[in-house]
Design an enzyme around this catalytic site. Structure first.
Site, mmCIF file in Angstrom:
data_model
loop_
_atom_site.group_PDB
_atom_site.id
_atom_site.type_symbol
_atom_site.label_atom_id
_atom_site.label_comp_id
_atom_site.label_asym_id
_atom_site.label_seq_id
_atom_site.Cartn_x
_atom_site.Cartn_y
_atom_site.Cartn_z
ATOM 1 C CE LYS A 9 -1.563 1.529 3.791
ATOM 2 N NZ LYS A 9 -0.991 2.724 3.925
ATOM 3 C CG ASP A 136 -3.046 1.196 7.122
ATOM 4 O OD1 ASP A 136 -4.124 1.989 7.124
ATOM 5 O OD2 ASP A 136 -2.064 1.251 7.031
#
Length: 284
Positions: A9, A136
């Site tokens: 990410k 996340d």
């Protein structure tokens, strides 16, 4: 045997917009998924086990309870079944590097075990299981360009992204996210105003250059090598933007396309970890 890719990410910008009473910081970020990642393989078994390999697998061997196992047990509890699978995590991403490796691994476990166990859960159900494990993980479940808000759990569609290339670079130093947040000083930053789409990578880089990663300065204070990596990226031919991702120390260079990013990678020190290519899940 099933396999799930857990892509890195990357925060193209990250604004710290406030702080909740419980101490968690509120964020605004545009997350994309890069050309590097971990790989989780899953095999049916009566009990739950996890083996680690890959370039960075050794860094996780001392963990008493890997996030992958916690995600597996949480899914089994939600589904009302015994947690059984033989998992192998091939760790290709540096640990504690600001690119969501642990969260991506947990998300891969949730996606993969949902398939292995034949649960057929909807994305929203998996996200509800993921949220208590880490802010996340829900965005990593999607693994596509996404606008993040709240503490990371508020997800909205990203602008339509153009073709572009990313070069990810880490100097080989782990940075603990809580330490970087503690080192942050100054006022909060308002959320960004983004267009609905960008026509090309150069236009996207110009708009992103007006934004920032609010954790970059405190990360550099803790790890000056981040500034060295950023300077090296900015010197590479074709680099449109260089910025740190997340809480660091991984930085990225934005390029017109994947080929330009791969070509530029050769201009960096061999001792640094680097991966280059297009975006995973959209935008080239």
């Amino acid at each position: 045997m099933l396999a799930e890719f857990a892509p890195a990410k990357v925060n193209l910008y990250l604004h710290v917009t406030g702080r909740r009473e419980d101490g968690y910081h509120l964020l605004d970020s545009l997350a994309v998924f890069g050309p590097a990642g971990d790989l989780l393989t899953l095999v049916p078994a009566a009990t739950l086990t996890l083996a680690l390999d890959g370039p960075f697998g050794g860094a996780l061997t001392a963990e008493p309870d890997n996030l992958v196992l916690r995600a597996a047990r949480a899914l089994a509890t939600a589904a009302g079944r015994v947690a059984g699978a033989r998992l192998t995590l091939s760790k290709g991403l540096p640990v504690a590097s600001g690119i969501g490796g642990g969260s991506a691994d947990a998300a891969a476990a949730l996606r993969g075990l949902d398939r292995l166990w034949g649960l057929g859960l909807e994305a929203a159900a998996l996200a509800r299981i993921a949220a208590p494990l880490g802010a996340d993980i829900p965005v990593c479940l999607l693994s596509r360009p996404t606008r993040m808000g709240g503490i990371g759990e508020v997800l909205r569609p990203a602008p339509i992204l153009p073709e572009c290339g990313l070069l990810l670079v880490n100097p080989g130093i782990a940075l603990a996210t809580p330490a970087v947040f503690r080192a942050r000083q100054g006022a909060f930053t308002p959320p960004a105003v983004l267009p609905t789409r960008w026509p090309d990578a150069a236009a996207m880089a110009r708009d992103l250059a007006a934004l920032r990663n609010d954790l970059e300065a405190p990360a550099i204070a803790l790890c000056p090598q981040v500034a060295t990596v950023l300077a090296a990226l900015r010197s590479l031919p074709g680099c449109l933007l260089a910025r740190m991702s997340g809480s660091g120390a991984t930085c990225f260079g934005l390029f017109p396309d994947a080929a330009a990013a791969r070509a530029a990678a050769g201009g960096l020190p061999a001792a640094w970890w680097r991966e280059a290519g297009g975006l995973y899940g959209g935008g080239g």
